[in-house]
Design an enzyme around this catalytic site. Structure first.
Site, PDB file in Angstrom:
ATOM      1  N   TYR A  36       0.823  -1.213   0.000  1.00  0.00           N
ATOM      2  CA  TYR A  36       0.000   0.000   0.000  1.00  0.00           C
ATOM      3  C   TYR A  36       0.858   1.265   0.000  1.00  0.00           C
ATOM      4  O   TYR A  36       0.433   2.304  -0.494  1.00  0.00           O
ATOM      5  CB  TYR A  36      -0.897   0.031   1.246  1.00  0.00           C
ATOM      6  CG  TYR A  36      -2.253  -0.599   1.057  1.00  0.00           C
ATOM      7  CD1 TYR A  36      -2.372  -1.898   0.589  1.00  0.00           C
ATOM      8  CD2 TYR A  36      -3.411   0.102   1.385  1.00  0.00           C
ATOM      9  CE1 TYR A  36      -3.616  -2.484   0.443  1.00  0.00           C
ATOM     10  CE2 TYR A  36      -4.655  -0.480   1.242  1.00  0.00           C
ATOM     11  CZ  TYR A  36      -4.758  -1.765   0.769  1.00  0.00           C
ATOM     12  OH  TYR A  36      -5.991  -2.331   0.619  1.00  0.00           O
ATOM     13  N   LYS A  68       2.902 -15.409   2.012  1.00  0.00           N
ATOM     14  CA  LYS A  68       3.065 -16.108   0.735  1.00  0.00           C
ATOM     15  C   LYS A  68       4.550 -16.401   0.612  1.00  0.00           C
ATOM     16  O   LYS A  68       5.225 -16.006  -0.352  1.00  0.00           O
ATOM     17  CB  LYS A  68       2.531 -15.223  -0.408  1.00  0.00           C
ATOM     18  CG  LYS A  68       2.426 -15.924  -1.754  1.00  0.00           C
ATOM     19  CD  LYS A  68       1.312 -16.958  -1.833  1.00  0.00           C
ATOM     20  CE  LYS A  68       1.395 -17.715  -3.150  1.00  0.00           C
ATOM     21  NZ  LYS A  68       0.435 -18.838  -3.228  1.00  0.00           N
ATOM     22  N   ASP A 112      -3.399 -18.088   0.103  1.00  0.00           N
ATOM     23  CA  ASP A 112      -4.440 -18.739  -0.709  1.00  0.00           C
ATOM     24  C   ASP A 112      -5.156 -19.816   0.109  1.00  0.00           C
ATOM     25  O   ASP A 112      -6.385 -19.903   0.122  1.00  0.00           O
ATOM     26  CB  ASP A 112      -3.858 -19.308  -2.022  1.00  0.00           C
ATOM     27  CG  ASP A 112      -2.595 -20.136  -1.841  1.00  0.00           C
ATOM     28  OD1 ASP A 112      -2.026 -20.136  -0.720  1.00  0.00           O
ATOM     29  OD2 ASP A 112      -2.170 -20.799  -2.811  1.00  0.00           O
ATOM     30  N   ASP A 131      -6.423  -6.801   4.038  1.00  0.00           N
ATOM     31  CA  ASP A 131      -7.561  -6.137   3.388  1.00  0.00           C
ATOM     32  C   ASP A 131      -8.498  -7.183   2.817  1.00  0.00           C
ATOM     33  O   ASP A 131      -9.717  -7.136   3.026  1.00  0.00           O
ATOM     34  CB  ASP A 131      -7.029  -5.214   2.276  1.00  0.00           C
ATOM     35  CG  ASP A 131      -8.146  -4.518   1.526  1.00  0.00           C
ATOM     36  OD1 ASP A 131      -9.062  -4.001   2.193  1.00  0.00           O
ATOM     37  OD2 ASP A 131      -8.110  -4.509   0.275  1.00  0.00           O
ATOM     38  N   ASP A 174     -12.344  -8.798   4.560  1.00  0.00           N
ATOM     39  CA  ASP A 174     -13.655  -8.760   3.887  1.00  0.00           C
ATOM     40  C   ASP A 174     -14.264 -10.156   3.870  1.00  0.00           C
ATOM     41  O   ASP A 174     -15.464 -10.342   4.084  1.00  0.00           O
ATOM     42  CB  ASP A 174     -13.518  -8.266   2.441  1.00  0.00           C
ATOM     43  CG  ASP A 174     -13.838  -6.782   2.293  1.00  0.00           C
ATOM     44  OD1 ASP A 174     -13.607  -6.038   3.268  1.00  0.00           O
ATOM     45  OD2 ASP A 174     -14.316  -6.377   1.216  1.00  0.00           O
TER      46      ASP A 174
HETATM   47  C1  IPM Z   1     -10.365  -1.074   4.116  1.00  0.00           C
HETATM   48  C2  IPM Z   1     -10.656  -0.422   2.797  1.00  0.00           C
HETATM   49  C3  IPM Z   1      -9.510   0.519   2.459  1.00  0.00           C
HETATM   50  C4  IPM Z   1      -8.259  -0.311   2.318  1.00  0.00           C
HETATM   51  C5  IPM Z   1      -9.728   1.407   1.223  1.00  0.00           C
HETATM   52  C6  IPM Z   1     -11.004   2.194   1.328  1.00  0.00           C
HETATM   53  C7  IPM Z   1      -8.542   2.320   0.986  1.00  0.00           C
HETATM   54  O1  IPM Z   1     -10.869  -1.371   1.804  1.00  0.00           O
HETATM   55  O2  IPM Z   1     -10.222  -0.345   5.121  1.00  0.00           O
HETATM   56  O3  IPM Z   1     -10.297  -2.300   4.163  1.00  0.00           O
HETATM   57  O4  IPM Z   1      -7.986  -0.861   1.235  1.00  0.00           O
HETATM   58  O5  IPM Z   1      -7.531  -0.438   3.303  1.00  0.00           O
HETATM   59 MG    MG Z   2     -10.947  -3.369   2.546  1.00  0.00          MG
END
Ligand code: IPM
Ligand code: MG
Length: 358
Positions: A140, A191, A223, A247, A251
């Site tokens: 990032y 990884k 993975d 990240d 999710d």
């Molecule tokens: C998160 C989001 C952010 C990230 C974006 C909005 C920059 O997806 O906080 O997980 O990628 O970190």
């Molecule tokens: Mg995110």
């Protein structure tokens, strides 16, 4: 001692959900917690006024504050802007500007919402896992980065995955200490079979384990970790991983619970100062309709009380108040089920405050 909290509603539903979380903070203040609240702009709403998603004034207020409460940033309105001034840059600038390297993302399945997951109940019931994501390094932020034109005229995009040992060690320590307070099992995700950078990651995590003999450390390739999360998520207690893997996996973990509108997060610096935000986004499709679920933001306030304001009892009470409104059958549309009462953002927030009063 007065504690300063900076509230950054941001964009989209950020406005509505932080308004409810502020009601909870105001209630605690009336009860005697010594708080001072301030608000500022970040994200697209800051860009519209100041031409930048992170105005200097906002960053300065965030630096002065003891904790920051953030709603969400982003939306279609700003998607065509150049990357340097997109709303997301406001969030990334806060993370790096405040040194918030440790991102705690719990994924908890509330028994009241067991039916909300797309996975079978026996796979997810009782789920309680914590992802510790490195937040200010890795691909990032790595340099060099960009898009360049080669001699033959073709363009090439590039980013850099880079971690210093000290960066790996400090997030590792947060993860081991988190595991000590929980089930004492830590899975480090990398990884290492392909990327040297994460081979170093694995080596540093293994070295650190000697300082935490009570914690059982394991390693997993990313993975496989993604597959294991949907196959048998309850095998995990704490996971620690890089910025980008975290990240993606967070999710995935959020969806296990089926209710992303319920999940808070904390981003902490070396000294426990932090920024707290729901893990969902700005949901432009429902913004302004008063239907967004404010509970993730309210639970983020609970994390703030625990990690930055040394008020763990108030944090516990917020957790219980949220359980109470769920027990009472109140549901925003995202978690609605037959037989429950459908409520909007404001009614949900006010019900939590009412439960706190009892
Ligand atoms: C998160 C989001 C952010 C990230 C974006 C909005 C920059 O997806 O906080 O997980 O990628 O970190
Ligand atoms: Mg995110």
């Amino acid at each position: 001692m007065t504690r300063k909290i900076l509230v950054l509603p941001g964009d989209g539903i950020g406005q509505e959900i932080t308004a409810e979380a502020v009601k909870v903070l105001e209630h605690l203040r009336r009860e005697g917690l010594d708080l001072e609240l301030e608000q500022a702009l970040v994200g697209g709403s800051a860009y519209d006024v100041h031409g930048t998603p992170l105005p200097e004034g906002t960053l300065a207020l965030a630096r002065e504050a003891d904790a920051v409460l953030l709603g969400a940033v982003g939306g279609p309105k700003w998607e065509s802007l150049e990357i340097a001034v997109r709303p997301e840059k406001g969030l990334l600038g806060l993370r790096s500007g405040l040194g918030l390297f440790a991102n705690l993302r719990p994924a908890i399945l509330y028994p009241q919402l067991a039916g909300a997951s797309t996975l079978r109940p026996e796979v997810v019931s009782g789920l309680d896992l914590m992802i510790v994501r490195e937040l200010t390094g890795g691909i990032y932020f790595g340099q060099p980065r960009g898009v360049r034109t080669l001699d033959n005229g073709e363009r090439e995009g590039f980013n850099t995955l880079v971690y210093r040992e000290s960066e790996i060690e400090r997030i590792g320590r947060v993860a081991f200490e988190t595991a000590m307070r929980r089930g004492r099992r830590l899975c480090s995700v990398d990884k290492a079979n392909v990327l040297e950078c994460t081979e170093l990651w694995r080596e540093v995590m293994t070295r650190l384990a000697a300082d935490y003999p009570e914690v059982e450390l394991s390693h997993m390739y990313v993975d496989n970790a993604a597959m294991q999360l949907v196959r048998a998520p309850k095998q995990f207690d704490v996971m620690v991983t890089t910025n980008m893997f975290g990240d993606i996996l967070s999710d995935c973990a959020a969806q296990l619970t089926g209710s992303i509108g319920m999940l808070p997060s904390a981003s902490l610096d070396e000294n426990g100062k932090g920024m707290y935000e729901p893990i969902h986004g700005s949901a432009p499709d429902i913004a302004g309709q008063g239907v967004a679920n404010p509970l993730a933001t309210i639970l983020s306030v609970a994390m703030m009380l625990r990690h930055s304001l040394e008020a763990p009892e108030a944090a516990e009470r917020i957790g219980r108040a949220v359980e109470k409104v769920l027990d009472d059958g109140l549901r925003t549309p995202d978690i609605f089920a037959e037989g429950c009462r459908r409520v909007g953002t404001r009614e949900m927030g006010e019900a939590v405050v009412a439960a706190l009063r009892q």
